[in-house]
Design a protein around this motif. Structure first.
Motif, short mmCIF file in Angstrom:
data_model
loop_
_atom_site.label_atom_id
_atom_site.label_comp_id
_atom_site.label_asym_id
_atom_site.label_seq_id
_atom_site.Cartn_x
_atom_site.Cartn_y
_atom_site.Cartn_z
N UNK A 1 0.71 -1.25 0.03
CA UNK A 1 0.06 0.12 0.08
C UNK A 1 0.83 1.17 -0.20
N UNK A 2 2.20 1.17 0.21
CA UNK A 2 2.98 2.14 0.21
C UNK A 2 3.13 2.73 -1.27
N UNK A 3 3.81 4.04 -1.27
CA UNK A 3 4.03 4.71 -2.62
C UNK A 3 5.06 3.84 -3.51
N UNK A 4 5.02 4.15 -4.90
CA UNK A 4 6.19 3.71 -5.58
C UNK A 4 7.42 4.26 -5.46
N UNK A 5 7.28 5.53 -4.79
CA UNK A 5 8.87 5.93 -4.43
C UNK A 5 9.41 5.60 -3.23
N UNK A 6 8.93 4.68 -2.62
CA UNK A 6 9.23 4.14 -1.32
C UNK A 6 9.68 2.74 -1.43
N UNK A 7 11.24 2.56 -1.14
CA UNK A 7 11.68 1.13 -1.32
C UNK A 7 11.01 0.18 -0.48
N UNK A 8 10.44 0.58 0.59
CA UNK A 8 9.77 -0.31 1.48
C UNK A 8 8.61 -1.01 1.14
N UNK A 9 8.19 -0.76 0.02
CA UNK A 9 6.97 -1.17 -0.82
C UNK A 9 7.21 -2.53 -0.98
N UNK A 10 8.52 -3.04 -1.25
CA UNK A 10 8.92 -4.28 -1.69
C UNK A 10 9.20 -5.06 -0.40
N UNK A 11 8.92 -4.57 0.77
CA UNK A 11 9.54 -5.23 2.23
C UNK A 11 8.94 -6.66 2.07
N UNK A 12 7.55 -6.97 1.97
CA UNK A 12 6.86 -7.80 2.22
C UNK A 12 7.52 -9.13 1.32
N UNK A 13 7.51 -8.64 0.09
CA UNK A 13 8.38 -9.80 -0.74
C UNK A 13 9.83 -10.29 -0.37
N UNK A 14 10.40 -9.34 0.07
CA UNK A 14 11.82 -9.58 0.35
C UNK A 14 11.88 -10.35 1.76
N UNK A 15 10.99 -10.03 2.65
CA UNK A 15 10.90 -10.69 4.02
C UNK A 15 10.52 -12.02 3.69
N UNK A 16 9.59 -12.18 2.93
CA UNK A 16 9.11 -13.79 2.57
C UNK A 16 10.34 -14.44 2.07
N UNK A 17 11.23 -13.93 1.02
CA UNK A 17 12.24 -14.76 0.33
C UNK A 17 13.26 -14.86 1.56
N UNK A 18 13.53 -14.11 2.38
CA UNK A 18 14.71 -14.30 3.35
C UNK A 18 14.41 -15.31 4.11
N UNK A 19 13.29 -15.86 4.47
CA UNK A 19 13.03 -17.10 5.47
C UNK A 19 12.95 -18.21 4.41
N UNK A 20 13.04 -18.27 3.14
CA UNK A 20 13.11 -19.57 2.26
C UNK A 20 14.49 -19.97 2.22
#
Length: 540
Positions: free
Chosen positions: A160-179
């Protein structure tokens, strides 16, 4: 009575017993269909009543025609016996597949999330190579909230964050970090590759963060004890303790009790997740958030007994440290929240003060300053053009830069035993870590489809110590190293002494450029001046 056998038998034995008679042996004959065979007579002089006759019959070798099928089959059977046993067939994933045609390859790259963020190229290159599927989203729906809550992040979706915020991809990267490689989802190529790329980047983020922290916390300490402190905090033996402190063990081992696993089953998955986690945090939130998670969420204590360096004889340090370090041991909050003033001389002023002692000003105007410094600055392209509000700031920065360069070329044999910090060791330490991180970022952005293990091996081969010193010597900068008079001849004529020294100077230059001008200048030195990737044309 004479016994006879079928002529097809290759060898035979004939025996007969009879009464001796007066005929000569030459007159004796046997009627048989067999070919002539040698005859052996055994005669006992004491008992002349019996004779035993042994005979062996051998078929003549019959040569088969050259093109006879039986002969070919016989030769083939002999060859099979001589050859080595067949090797096991490799698994299908290692068998090379035909390359994609241009159209399919173009579609695959254009649809990949790795090319979706033009504002953040490094973050974009660490995204998965294809979009997450339903199995990935199922894990996110079940476990992601627990991970975010343990790490102290808001539970709302980052999409839901804006496109100019790198934290928008945090859910995806956090999921990948645990795999990690031992989990269920590692069979999916886009998950396995993206996770390995995250831990490849995250290990160098951790090393740089703790190096900067300990250099500022202990301004008089040499790098040796600091490396032991870092290992005491993030060595692989201690990582399960931090994971358990943050209650993340059930996300890594959903079906096992982590404490009951043996070391070789427990430590590799924990290390992989730990590194990947900090790769994701660094990409989305930057270095201050790395410090918060390290010391607040995982509860690392730099004063704990198990991460203290071993006792060693310390050289007496009689020189001053910068005012901000005098009698003040910085905490992680001081390091994480520090922002340089608007008119600061350097990109990282406090780190510069921690590495370059104030007493270096005593070397202003010496022979090296007049003779060698201009040549070194010309080769390295210094000073860089920086627009400052006040001209005096530019002048002061160039003076400090010259002193820092002299420190980079100051070998420990010169002044270290009287003045322990008047050598390149502390700059070399931070330079080694920033050089690792810059090269890791470069490889991740350059090789979008490469897994982390391949990147790790590439990183190791490019940054080998022998190459770092080699690039410095190719620029003839090793002539300006300041040795003690007692060892100068030995270092200049013995490559086993000279090469490690030139490597250390090379890394110290990267540390100085990072503290003075920031990470972009480290990239310039590595890839434009010294050409670490060896892709620039060479002069004939």
């Amino acid at each position: 009575m004479l016994q006879s056998f079928n002529s097809t038998t290759p060898s035979m034995e004939l025996a007969s017993s009879f009464t001796p008679f007066s005929k000569k042996l030459s007159e004796i004959s046997f009627s048989s269909s067999l070919s002539p065979f040698p005859l052996q007579l055994h005669q006992k002089p004491s008992k002349p009543k019996t004779f035993r006759i042994f005979a062996v019959a051998i078929d003549p070798p019959q040569e088969l025609p050259r093109n006879n099928p039986q002969r070919l089959l016989k030769e083939l059977a002999q060859r099979k016996k001589a050859t080595a046993p067949r090797k096991k067939v490799p698994p299908k994933r290692f068998i090379l597949k035909p390359p994609l045609d241009d159209k399919k390859l173009t579609e695959r790259f254009l649809n990949s999330p790795q090319l979706s963020l033009k504002q953040f190229p490094l973050l974009s290159s660490c995204l998965p190579s294809s979009k997450l599927n339903n199995a990935d989203k199922t894990w996110i729906d079940e476990y992601l909230l627990e991970a975010k809550q343990a790490l102290g992040y808001p539970l709302e979706k980052s999409d839901e964050l804006g496109d100019d915020n790198p934290a928008k991809q945090f859910d995806t990267l956090l999921y990948l970090a645990f795999q990690h490689p031992s989990c269920d989802r590692t069979n999916a190529r886009h998950v396995r590759s993206a996770h390995s790329r995250l831990w490849f980047l995250g290990q160098y983020v951790l090393e740089l963060a703790l190096a900067e922290f300990f250099l500022q916390r202990y301004p008089r300490e040499s790098p040796g004890p600091m490396r032991e402190r870092v290992f005491g905090l993030i060595g692989k033996r201690n990582l399960p303790k931090w994971i358990k402190a943050a209650s993340l063990q059930n996300l890594i081992f959903p079906y096992d009790d982590m404490d009951k696993l043996i070391r070789k089953d427990r430590e590799p998955p924990v290390k992989s997740v730990f590194w990947a986690l900090f790769g994701a945090i660094y990409l989305c939130f930057g270095m201050p958030e790395v410090y918060r998670v390290l010391f607040e969420v995982f509860g690392m204590d730099p004063e704990a007994e198990d991460c203290q360096p071993r006792l060693r004889r310390q050289l007496e340090d009689v020189d001053y440290v910068s005012v901000e370090f005098e009698g003040n041991k910085l905490s992680w909050q001081d390091v994480a929240t520090y922002k340089p003033p608007e008119d600061a001389l350097f990109a990282h002023p406090r780190l510069f003060r921690a590495c370059v002692p104030p007493g270096m000003h005593r070397f202003r105007g010496n022979i090296w300053d007049y003779d060698s410094k201009p040549q070194v600055m010309q080769i390295l392209g210094y000073p860089l053009a920086v627009k400052d509000r006040i001209p005096e700031i530019t002048e002061a920065r160039n003076i400090e830069l010259g002193l820092g360069l002299q420190l980079c070329f100051m070998h420990p044999s010169k002044y270290k035993f009287e003045h322990p910090r008047f050598c390149f060791e502390r700059l070399e330490y931070v330079g080694q870590k920033i050089q690792d991180l810059v090269m890791a970022e470069r490889l991740v952005m350059k090789h979008l489809d490469a897994p982390g293990r391949w990147l790790q091996e590439k990183h190791r081969r490019v940054l080998m110590n022998k190459f770092c010193g080699k690039y410095l010597r190719e620029k003839y900068l090793h002539r300006f190293i300041i040795y003690s008079e007692q060892v100068q001849d030995a270092y200049e004529h013995n490559r086993r002494l000279r090469n490690p020294a030139t490597t250390a100077v090379q890394q110290a230059l990267h540390g100085l450029s990072y503290t003075v001008y920031g990470k972009p200048d480290v990239r310039r030195l590595m890839f434009e001046v010294f050409d670490f990737e060896q892709i620039q044309p060479k002069s004939v």
